[in-house]
Design an enzyme around this catalytic site. Structure first.
Site, short mmCIF file in Angstrom:
data_model
loop_
_atom_site.label_atom_id
_atom_site.label_comp_id
_atom_site.label_asym_id
_atom_site.label_seq_id
_atom_site.Cartn_x
_atom_site.Cartn_y
_atom_site.Cartn_z
N HIS A 43 -7.03 9.80 -9.01
CA HIS A 43 -6.27 9.02 -10.00
C HIS A 43 -6.46 9.67 -11.36
O HIS A 43 -7.31 9.27 -12.15
CB HIS A 43 -6.76 7.58 -10.02
CG HIS A 43 -5.92 6.66 -10.85
ND1 HIS A 43 -5.66 5.36 -10.49
CD2 HIS A 43 -5.31 6.83 -12.05
CE1 HIS A 43 -4.92 4.78 -11.42
NE2 HIS A 43 -4.70 5.67 -12.38
N GLU A 70 -2.60 8.93 -7.26
CA GLU A 70 -2.17 7.65 -7.82
C GLU A 70 -2.28 7.69 -9.34
O GLU A 70 -3.08 8.44 -9.89
CB GLU A 70 -2.99 6.50 -7.24
CG GLU A 70 -4.47 6.54 -7.57
CD GLU A 70 -5.23 5.36 -6.99
OE1 GLU A 70 -4.84 4.86 -5.93
OE2 GLU A 70 -6.23 4.95 -7.62
N HIS A 190 -8.94 -1.54 -4.14
CA HIS A 190 -9.58 -2.03 -5.36
C HIS A 190 -10.67 -3.04 -5.00
O HIS A 190 -10.39 -4.15 -4.57
CB HIS A 190 -8.61 -2.64 -6.36
CG HIS A 190 -9.09 -2.52 -7.78
ND1 HIS A 190 -10.10 -3.29 -8.30
CD2 HIS A 190 -8.74 -1.69 -8.78
CE1 HIS A 190 -10.32 -2.95 -9.55
NE2 HIS A 190 -9.51 -1.97 -9.88
#
EC number: 2.6.99.2
Length: 240
Positions: A43, A70, A190
């Site tokens: 990310h 991401e 998450h």
């Protein structure tokens, strides 16, 4: 079996804290694959406080499992993804100064923007996933803009798991059922951990992939990286 993609941002955080190249991000990614991970997630953020844009280019040369990039799709991110052409891009609406992602897309309000992004990435043969809350309306909006998959934002589940795990998982089950009805693939991520992952995996119909970084890397400090990855994989084995 649900696939495990290891988010290696925290490895980059440790490296950047001291400078140099220790730990070696590329080596860790290859080790994760060797130890059984079915994907690598990164990310990159605009300030490059953990994953650097060059890291993404370096990893593309060596990652042999699914590579998932991401992030918030600003112009630099879009250019990077189109250059690398990973197997999957996950669109996340996090602000540049966010410590970590904290909400999913409003797929209705941002429909035109998302549709443009999805068409852009699909034109390069990249599978697209949209980060969404466990909200059936947002799932329906994701389908309408043409995404291949959704990634369920699981922080609310993790937060309330210890209080009442059935209540915590219920909205995610409903969202997943609606995604299944619409023909959308389902990812999740998450704050998933060894504590809450197995139950989530057992409850969510059609769950294809989880992306886990912070908890997994933290556990590896105690259990070792190879053992930790095997522990997470066992949580994802529905036959156990």
């Amino acid at each position: 079996m649900t696939r495990l993609s290891v988010n290696i941002n925290k490895i980059a955080t440790i490296r950047n804290a001291r400078g140099g190249n220790n730990p070696n991000l590329v080596k860790v990614a290859l080790d994760c694959e060797r130890f059984g991970a079915q994907g690598i997630t990164v990310h990159p953020r605009p300030d490059e406080r953990h994953i650097r844009y060059q890291d993404v280019l370096d990893l593309k040369e060596v990652v042999t499992t699914e590579f998932n990039i991401e992030g918030n799709p600003d112009e630099r991110f879009i250019e990077l993804v189109k250059r690398v052409r990973p197997e999957q891009v996950t669109l996340v609406p996090d602000a540049p100064d966010a410590i970590t992602s904290n909400a999913g897309w409003d797929t209705v309000r941002h429909a035109d923007h998302l549709r443009y992004l999805i068409d852009t990435f699909k034109a390069d043969g990249i599978r697209v996933s949209i980060f969404v809350d466990a909200d059936e309306r947002m799932v329906e909006g994701a389908k309408a803009v043409g995404t291949d998959r959704i990634e369920l934002y699981t922080e609310p589940y993790a937060t309330h798991y210890a209080d009442d795990r059935e209540a915590a998982v219920t909205p995610f089950v409903r969202a997943a059922m609606r995604a299944n009805e619409l023909g959308l693939g389902i990812n999740a991520g998450h704050d998933l951990s060894l504590e809450n992952l197995q139950f989530f995996n057992q409850k969510i119909p059609g769950l294809q992939e989880v992306s886990i970084g912070h908890a997994l890397i933290s556990d590896a400090l105690y259990f070792g990286l190879e053992n930790t990855i095997q522990m997470y994989l066992r949580c994802l084995n529905r036959d156990l």
